[in-house]
Write a protein that holds these residues in place. Structure first.
Motif, short mmCIF file in Angstrom:
data_model
loop_
_atom_site.label_atom_id
_atom_site.label_comp_id
_atom_site.label_asym_id
_atom_site.label_seq_id
_atom_site.Cartn_x
_atom_site.Cartn_y
_atom_site.Cartn_z
N SER A 82 0.95 -1.35 0.04
CA SER A 82 -0.03 0.03 0.04
C SER A 82 0.94 1.24 -0.01
O SER A 82 0.27 2.59 -0.16
N LEU A 83 2.29 1.18 0.17
CA LEU A 83 2.84 2.28 0.58
C LEU A 83 3.26 3.02 -0.84
O LEU A 83 3.37 2.41 -1.87
N GLU A 84 2.74 4.14 -1.02
CA GLU A 84 2.96 5.33 -2.30
C GLU A 84 3.65 6.23 -2.12
O GLU A 84 4.26 6.90 -3.11
N THR A 85 4.06 6.86 -0.90
CA THR A 85 4.99 7.89 -0.55
C THR A 85 5.88 8.06 0.47
O THR A 85 5.56 7.41 1.65
N VAL A 86 6.97 8.03 0.31
CA VAL A 86 8.25 7.98 1.16
C VAL A 86 9.01 9.27 1.20
O VAL A 86 9.28 9.85 0.03
N THR A 87 9.20 9.97 2.43
CA THR A 87 10.00 11.26 2.59
C THR A 87 11.11 11.32 3.56
O THR A 87 10.47 10.72 4.69
N ILE A 88 12.14 11.38 3.24
CA ILE A 88 13.27 11.39 4.07
C ILE A 88 13.84 12.45 3.99
O ILE A 88 14.28 13.09 3.10
N PHE A 89 14.09 13.18 5.51
CA PHE A 89 14.74 14.57 5.46
C PHE A 89 15.55 14.56 6.84
O PHE A 89 15.18 14.20 7.86
N LYS A 90 16.73 14.95 6.49
CA LYS A 90 17.80 15.35 7.58
C LYS A 90 17.97 13.69 8.44
O LYS A 90 17.70 14.17 9.66
N CYS A 91 18.21 12.83 7.76
CA CYS A 91 18.63 11.63 8.48
C CYS A 91 19.99 11.19 8.26
O CYS A 91 20.28 10.54 7.20
N ARG A 92 20.75 11.97 8.81
CA ARG A 92 22.25 12.10 8.39
C ARG A 92 22.87 10.70 8.41
O ARG A 92 24.17 10.46 7.83
N ILE B 249 12.66 -1.99 -2.18
CA ILE B 249 12.36 -3.07 -3.44
C ILE B 249 10.88 -3.72 -2.84
O ILE B 249 10.39 -4.39 -3.57
N PHE B 250 10.60 -3.70 -1.63
CA PHE B 250 9.52 -4.53 -1.09
C PHE B 250 8.23 -3.31 -1.26
O PHE B 250 7.15 -3.55 -0.62
N ALA B 251 8.34 -2.47 -1.97
CA ALA B 251 7.12 -1.40 -2.02
C ALA B 251 6.77 -1.16 -3.81
O ALA B 251 7.33 -0.28 -4.11
N PRO B 252 6.10 -2.14 -4.14
CA PRO B 252 6.05 -2.08 -5.49
C PRO B 252 5.13 -0.95 -5.92
O PRO B 252 5.17 -0.71 -7.30
N ASN B 253 4.18 -0.42 -5.06
CA ASN B 253 3.27 0.77 -5.85
C ASN B 253 3.87 2.06 -5.19
O ASN B 253 3.13 2.96 -5.31
N LEU B 254 5.16 2.07 -5.05
CA LEU B 254 5.70 3.51 -4.53
C LEU B 254 5.55 4.50 -5.69
O LEU B 254 5.97 4.30 -6.87
N LYS B 255 5.01 5.86 -5.44
CA LYS B 255 4.66 6.71 -6.42
C LYS B 255 5.37 7.99 -6.31
O LYS B 255 5.94 8.52 -7.39
N TYR B 256 5.61 8.26 -5.20
CA TYR B 256 6.44 9.66 -4.71
C TYR B 256 7.60 9.51 -3.80
O TYR B 256 7.41 8.77 -2.51
N LEU B 257 8.81 9.77 -4.08
CA LEU B 257 9.84 9.55 -3.47
C LEU B 257 10.74 10.72 -3.21
O LEU B 257 11.09 11.47 -4.18
N GLN B 258 11.02 11.04 -1.93
CA GLN B 258 11.98 12.40 -1.87
C GLN B 258 12.79 12.33 -0.61
O GLN B 258 12.25 11.49 0.47
N ILE B 259 14.05 12.29 -1.08
CA ILE B 259 15.18 12.19 -0.03
C ILE B 259 15.91 13.67 0.09
O ILE B 259 16.32 14.07 -0.94
N THR B 260 16.04 14.22 1.20
CA THR B 260 16.77 15.52 1.38
C THR B 260 17.44 15.57 2.55
O THR B 260 17.12 15.06 3.61
N PHE C 97 10.45 0.43 -8.32
CA PHE C 97 9.91 1.68 -8.94
C PHE C 97 9.18 1.46 -10.19
O PHE C 97 9.09 2.50 -11.06
N THR C 98 8.34 0.48 -10.37
CA THR C 98 7.58 0.37 -11.55
C THR C 98 6.67 1.42 -11.85
O THR C 98 6.23 1.98 -12.93
N ASN C 99 5.91 1.92 -10.37
CA ASN C 99 4.70 2.94 -10.50
C ASN C 99 5.35 4.18 -9.99
O ASN C 99 4.49 5.07 -9.80
N LEU C 100 6.68 4.21 -9.72
CA LEU C 100 7.20 5.70 -9.47
C LEU C 100 6.81 6.88 -10.50
O LEU C 100 7.10 6.68 -11.52
#
Length: 888
Positions: free
Chosen positions: A753-763, A772-783, A805-808
């Protein structure tokens, strides 16, 4: 005899000059070999400089810039010089040198060597000059907008004669302003599009053709920006100018041009001088054409020609109607063609009505259905203000044909949202639920499904539109006007809706208008405060979203709203709610997301019927009174995602309160400590209803168990923010702190079910291989992750045939100084739309090849320097993505 002219020259002068001349000539011969080698070297340097300049030009031209004329001239001169030098120092020159150095230096050979040597020296001088001239700081400039830009347009029916009439007016000197008026949906915009595009197909004497969409509530700043993009350079600095200064710039630019100004969808008089548009006249020979629904406005705008865009003639109407009804339906019964002609005539030639009713009748395959349609169309005699008789009463047929009163109420509710806004489907359905439109009883999932079914019904009836993102719907502006006409003029509905969206309000409408209202929408205005105590005994919905200046609601404002069910303050600057919110005892939906709310009043405990509480993106929220959440026993949705609230105990007490909510089905939460996260994961109830998790400001080194996250079956969005200490992901079966991905089955969809992943300031985070286990991921942001080296690590390459990332759709990578890889092989991105990369200097390759996008347009944004250093799978891959690069 004539006079004799005597010239005296000393012998020493003659001897000196002869020696100099002889020495120079000797140098041409003696240094020929040396100069020839030098010329060859200098030519290579010139070629290298030429290549550098061409590379800069190529990069600029990829960004739709145009090379400077002086650069093009220099490149041409270099090309000519290259040819000349190659000829000069070719085989003939080699032969002369061989003869000279072999003792065969006869006078004719000396003369040839002298001639060649002199040419070589001259070419050395010319090459040096070219090298000096080629040090360009700028090689290209922004390409000015085209004089006419094509506007996409579908096929048209029946507008030919009106088009010809308008075009003839453009050729009449005394006609400067032309007004096109007609009913909504009659084809005015289509006609204006045809006029614009015809300038591309025919010769004309105009310098520029400018198209501007004005709309019902005109924003003059946006109008000015649209004009300036065609005649100036519309950067942020210019946009920040005052309207008066913008008008001066536009006036000066247009006064020097012969222009055609096309203004679409004008609803009220526009002061051309206020915008900066010179009045078209015989002197400047410019033209202005606008579309409107009002003949009176044509007069107010000073139109010399007022041209009505009339409904279609019968033949065109019938052709269009047949197209949308379809041959199968028309041939389904012998009676239907004749009945269909009667229905088509009732459409009065209005394309929007023809299309709407044609689609509605496309599934009607019995004569009884058609006879019923004829009766309804012929007996609907309602009038509508300002638009003429034939439009809304006939459009209302689609509304009247909706299957139930509930579906009709849901449709009319959509008119509360501003024109052209995209409406979130799930949010809309929850408002319907809290309004009481949908039968939830004990089955909330069933009520939500009912809501989606109603949306489908409205889309199929052409009363709602579905944009590209199917999570949203839109209401066509004409259909919205029809809905507001129904709620404003039609019998029992009259006075029950008060809708003033995007009306530029700085204060609320007079409270006398609130008295009979059941639903009020003042969205997207500039209201600064709400004071007083309006008496609203029947008010059930109050929408105040996007009043970005709204900071204060006085105590007593909610005192007389006992039946208020839906209250939305999303995207306002509200700092606190008045304590009398407790009087709104019927409240079921409360949205405080994206506000500046600092604390929740304890009086909210009295809202015992509350079903949905939105507190996402409330970074200023510092406290929630203990026991408040647990007292809201009917809560079914609570959104604390990306919320600033945290307690010294890491909000562990909040987890306990959430567990006590019997009806909770949708939780979005921010967790600020490892202990609370473990406590949260131990709760089967909370895991089963969680849709979004934000981990923020974790203290101490922790290990996140991927298999535990897997148990959150409905996890749609995951975020980690400001987690500066070591974060590790492990898999329960390995018993190790790092993931043994090669031992896993990549076909297992752990995060389906995971569609959005946001990673911010995880140093300390080095990868996100678990994606790789999130086949329906649509939005990915790493900052801003200092140690992030790869998105998906190469350690999983032995796990089978992977295709993540097929659905990214959208990926953003920002400030990742160590990032080297997203994925080690090219991937098939079926839905990818945008890749943004900024400050990732070590990322030299993207997982793309020429087949990755499958003909979809993929925009890649990044720095020019980064783009120029990218490595590509092959030339075909570069050519595929090159046209869509945008420099940041």
């Amino acid at each position: 005899m004539g006079s004799v002219c005597s010239v005296s020259i000393s012998t020493e002068d003659i001897a000196g000059r002869c020696c100099d001349c002889t020495a120079a000539r000797a140098n041409y011969i003696c240094k020929l070999q040396e100069n020839r080698v030098t010329l060859r070297t200098e030519l290579q340097k010139l070629r290298e400089l030429r290549n550098d300049v061409k590379r800069k030009v190529d990069v600029a031209e990829r960004q739709q810039m145009k090379r400077l004329d002086q650069v093009q001239g220099w490149l041409s001169r270099v090309e000519a010089m290259e040819t000349e030098v190659t000829q000069l120092i070719g085989d003939d020159a080699e032969n002369i040198e061989e003869k000279r150095f072999c003792g065969s230096c006869y006078p004719k050979h000396c003369f040839s060597s002298y001639t060649l040597g002199k040419k070589v020296v001259r070419k050395l001088q010319q090459v040096a000059a070219l090298m000096s001239d080629g040090r360009f700081e700028v090689v290209a400039d922004v390409v000015p907008p085209a004089a006419v830009e094509e506007i996409p347009s579908g096929t048209t029916v029946g507008l030919e004669s009106t088009f010809d009439r308008v075009w003839r007016c453009l050729e009449e000197e005394h006609v400067g302003i032309i007004g096109l008026y007609g009913l909504g949906g009659v084809g005015k915009t289509t006609l204006l599009t045809q006029i614009n595009n015809h300038f591309l197909e025919t010769s004309h004497n105009f310098d520029v053709v400018i198209w501007v969409l004005v709309s019902k509530t005109p924003n003059l700043d946006e109008v000015q920006n649209a004009i300036w993009e065609k005649v100036g350079f519309c950067d942020d600095k210019w946009k920040s100018k005052s309207r008066h200064l913008k008008a001066k710039d536009i006036w000066k630019a247009l006064s020097e041009k012969r222009f055609v100004m096309l203004l679409d969808d004008l609803w009220e008089q526009m002061d051309l001088l206020d915008v900066g548009i010179p009045l078209p006249d015989r002197q400047n020979k410019s033209k202005l054409i606008f579309t409107t629904r009002s003949l009176d406005l044509c007069g107010e705008m000073g139109a010399q020609k007022k041209i009505e865009v009339k409904s279609l003639a019968w033949k065109d109407s019938w052709d269009l109607f047949q197209k949308y009804v379809g041959e199968d339906t028309l041939n389904s019964d012998p009676e239907i063609p004749e009945l269909a002609e009667i229905v088509a005539r009732e459409c009065c030639g209005l394309p929007l009505v023809i299309i709407t009713i044609g689609r509605a009748m496309a599934s009607k395959v019995t004569p009884q259905d058609w006879k019923h349609a004829i009766r309804v169309l012929q007996t609907s005699a309602s009038k509508f203000p300002g638009m003429g008789d034939p439009v809304y009463p006939r459009l209302k047929y689609s509304y009247d044909s909706l299957p139930t009163k509930v579906v009709q109420s849901c449709f009319l509710y959509c008119s509360l949202f501003p024109e052209d806004v995209s409406i979130d489907k799930e949010d809309l359905i929850w408002k319907w639920i809290c309004e009481g439109f949908l039968d939830e009883s004990d089955d909330m999932v069933g009520a939500i499904n009912q809501g989606f079914n109603i949306i489908s019904t409205l889309i199929h009836a052409c009363l709602l539109e579905e944009p590209l993102d199917n999570g949203y719907v839109k209401l066509h502006d004409v259909i919205r006007d029809m809905a507001l006409w129904i709620t404003g003029e039609m019998g029992e509905m009259k006075g029950k809706f008060l809708v003033q969206t995007r009306a530029g309000l700085t204060q609320a409408p007079e409270f006398v208008k609130w008295t009979t209202a059941e639903r009020i929408s003042l969205m997207d205005n500039q209201i600064e405060k709400l004071t007083g105590s309006p008496t609203c005994p029947n008010l059930s919905t109050l929408l105040l979203d996007s009043n970005r200046d709204l900071q204060m609601i006085s105590n007593g404002f909610f005192q007389f709203m006992p039946n208020l069910r839906v209250l939305s303050l999303n995207d306002t600057k509200i700092v606190e709610l008045p304590s009398d919110i407790s009087n709104s005892v019927s409240l079921q939906y409360l949205d405080l997301s994206s506000t500046n709310i600092k604390k929740l009043p304890v009086e909210i405990k009295n809202l015992v019927k509350l079903k949905r509480l939105e507190l996402s993106n409330t970074s200023e929220l510092s406290s929630i009174p203990r026991g408040l959440i647990s007292s809201l026993s009917m809560l079914q949705i609570i959104n604390l995602f990306s919320c600033g609230f945290h307690e010294p105990d890491g909000n562990e007490s909040l987890v306990e309160e959430l567990e006590s909510l019997k009806y909770l089905i949708d939780l979005r939460i921010t967790i600020v400590s490892a202990s609370v996260f473990e406590r949260f994961l131990s709760s089967r109830k909370l895991r089963s209803c969680t849709h979004e998790i934000c981990l923020r400001i974790f203290k101490g080194s922790i290990s996140l168990n991927v298999s535990s996250l897997e148990n959150i079956k409905h996890l749609n969005s995951f975020a980690m923010k400001h987690c500066d200490t070591l974060i590790k992901f492990d898999w329960a079966e390995t018993g190790k702190e790092t993931v043994e991905y090669c031992n896993l089955n990549p076909r297992v969809k752990c995060f389906d079910s995971l569609e959005t992943v946001t990673i911010f300031k995880c140093r300390m985070l080095k990868n996100l291989t678990w994606l790789i286990f999130a086949p329906n991921l649509k939005y990915l942001q790493i900052t801003d992750c200092e140690q992030m080296e790869e998105v998906i690590g190469k350690g999983v390459e032995d796990g089978g045939n992977l295709s993540p990332f097929t659905n990214l759709a959208i990926v953003g990578l920002f400030f990742l100084p160590q990032l080297k890889s997203v994925y080690w092989n090219p991937l098939p991105f079926l839905y990818l739309r945008d890749i943004s990369v900024f400050n990732c200097p070590k990322l030299k390759k993207l997982p793309l090849n020429s087949n990755s996008a499958r003909e979809r347009k993929v925009t890649i944004e990044g720095e020019e320097e980064w783009w120029n250093e990218l490595e590509w799978e092959d030339e075909a891959t570069l050519n595929t993505f090159l046209p869509n690069f945008q420099a940041t």
